[in-house]
Design an enzyme around this catalytic site. Structure first.
Site, PDB file in Angstrom:
ATOM      1  NE  ARG A   1      97.813  75.140  39.099  1.00 40.70           N
ATOM      2  CZ  ARG A   1      96.899  74.230  38.788  1.00 40.70           C
ATOM      3  NH1 ARG A   1      95.794  74.594  38.149  1.00 40.70           N
ATOM      4  NH2 ARG A   1      97.087  72.967  39.110  1.00 40.70           N
TER       5      ARG A   1
ATOM      6  CD  GLU B   1      91.164  63.598  37.777  1.00 38.71           C
ATOM      7  OE1 GLU B   1      90.839  64.796  37.806  1.00 38.71           O
ATOM      8  OE2 GLU B   1      92.353  63.210  37.747  1.00 38.71           O
TER       9      GLU B   1
ATOM     10  NE  ARG C   1      92.149  65.807  34.546  1.00 41.26           N
ATOM     11  CZ  ARG C   1      93.205  66.428  35.052  1.00 41.26           C
ATOM     12  NH1 ARG C   1      94.368  65.809  35.131  1.00 41.26           N
ATOM     13  NH2 ARG C   1      93.117  67.669  35.470  1.00 41.26           N
TER      14      ARG C   1
ATOM     15  CG  ASN D   1      94.825  61.797  34.921  1.00 41.28           C
ATOM     16  OD1 ASN D   1      95.185  62.890  34.508  1.00 41.28           O
ATOM     17  ND2 ASN D   1      93.948  61.651  35.902  1.00 41.28           N
TER      18      ASN D   1
ATOM     19  CG  HIS E   1      89.823  70.261  39.012  1.00 41.46           C
ATOM     20  ND1 HIS E   1      90.005  71.351  39.831  1.00 41.46           N
ATOM     21  CD2 HIS E   1      91.066  69.748  38.801  1.00 41.46           C
ATOM     22  CE1 HIS E   1      91.291  71.493  40.106  1.00 41.46           C
ATOM     23  NE2 HIS E   1      91.958  70.527  39.495  1.00 41.46           N
TER      24      HIS E   1
END
Length: 390
Positions: free
Chosen positions: A239, A377, A91, A9, A179
């Site tokens: 961001r 994840e 991912r 990941n 996500h």
């Protein structure tokens, strides 16, 4: 070692990994991460029981993603046979319209995914770089991608549209959502807890350095705050979040910034770090006495509360509110403040449960279940691969 799945990941400055046995239940063999690749990289490795058994700083200087992966492969080789790794799962942030399920990453797929890099310029290149590096270091293993955008691909069409000409919609200028690997994992946890209704009308708050919210009905995405790119929605660590397009036009037209300058501004110099001029780290801001830090935290909480209201409207109510990811899992202060902003929806928090970080943190009188569920994840990617048979 029996056959295993290695999950990688890759983030913009980190690499997380986990190794699972390829069998029902996906028993964990080991997991870990290398963080802060750009300065004083740190390796953490946990064993099959989840206990931390290595925590090392890998020097004072930055290391490349290739060097990080070489460290990970060496750690695995020191504990298990590399030949047992039959599949490497990744991912990948953006799958566009074409990639909605776990997919073998052959030359054609990788080429198509590179073309999506402008839509996720921080994440997609890192995701694909690690695919190519893994193929060179472990050439016997199949490479399989799982996509953050896939979880949102069955939203109602109306939830994906912008007010743009149809020709641009047809060209792929739509909301994709992100996500999704994390949201898929949380949805599976809600299914385990509640059965088929999966918390019925649920809003999941994935609050980390990148942050978004997702409205789910019975475990399926209905609406989400990120859109065409991972810039949209909630203000994040670096961001900007949602921004009037007129701001971007103004900054372009004043002639002082190029498109690359704007990309750097919006992806790397805005958000919490831009507002506070102190840090993009939420815990640092919460602990600061500086008024600029307080304003950045206030903005994050205000936007989260406002977006919960929007998503509750899309769901026509709210039954379950979930917090996950770094801030969502670890900041009791932020959880409580966001829940206070959502109290008009029937959300009430038990202060002691929240302080302890219990899984269920709502007060007895709350009409909404409020949960803290750590995301995973890596396990979500492994589950998709096992289910796909790839």
């Amino acid at each position: 070692m029996t056959d295993a799945i290695l999950v990688l990941n890759a983030g913009s400055s980190s690499l997380k990994f986990a190794v699972f046995e390829t069998m029902t239940g996906l028993p964990l063999l080991m997991k870990g991460s290398i963080t802060s690749l750009r300065s004083r990289p740190r390796l953490r490795v946990s064993n099959a029981n989840g206990a931390l058994d290595k925590d090392d700083v890998l020097g004072a200087n930055a290391i490349s993603m290739r060097a990080a992966l070489e460290v990970v492969v060496a750690e695995i080789a020191g504990r298990h046979s590399l030949e047992g790794i039959r599949v490497i799962g990744h991912r990948i942030v953006h799958g566009g319209h074409a990639y909605r399920v776990a997919t073998l990453l052959d030359e054609q797929a990788i080429g198509a995914l590179w073309k999506l890099s402008p839509l996720a310029p921080i994440h997609q290149p890192m995701n694909l770089e690690i695919v190519e590096l893994a193929a060179s270091l472990l050439p016997h293993a199949r490479q399989v991608g799982c996509f953050d955008t896939a979880f949102h691909s069955e939203r109602p069409r109306i939830a994906t549209l912008y007010g743009l000409p149809q020709s641009l919609t047809d060209a792929g200028i739509v909301s994709y959502g992100f996500h999704g690997v994390s949201y898929g994992y949380i949805a599976s946890c809600l299914l385990d807890r509640y059965g088929a209704q999966a918390g019925n009308r649920a809003i999941v708050c994935h609050l980390g350095s990148g942050a978004s919210l997702c409205a789910m009905r019975e475990g399926r995405s209905i609406a989400t705050t990120m859109g065409f790119s991972p810039l949209d929605g909630l203000v994040m660590s670096t961001r900007c979040g949602s921004l009037d397009p007129g701001v971007v036009l103004h900054l372009l037209q004043d002639g002082t910034r190029s498109a690359n300058d704007l990309a750097r501004l919006l992806y790397e110099e805005s958000g919490l770090i831009g507002v506070s001029e102190i840090s993009g780290d939420m815990q640092t801001l919460v602990e600061s006495d500086d008024a600029r830090a307080a304003e950045a935290v206030d903005l994050f909480v205000y936007q989260a509360g406002r977006q919960i209201g929007s998503l509750a409207a899309a769901l026509e109510g709210l039954d379950t509110l979930v917090f996950t990811a770094g801030i969502g899992e670890n900041s009791a202060v932020i959880r409580e403040r966001i829940c206070r902003a959502a109290r008009w929806l029937g959300v009430q928090v038990d202060h002691e449960r929240n302080r302890r970080g219990d899984q269920l943190i709502n007060a007895a009188g709350s009409t909404v279940d409020v949960l803290v569920i750590p995301t995973d994840e890596e396990r979500a990617v492994a589950k998709q691969i096992l289910a796909s048979g790839l």
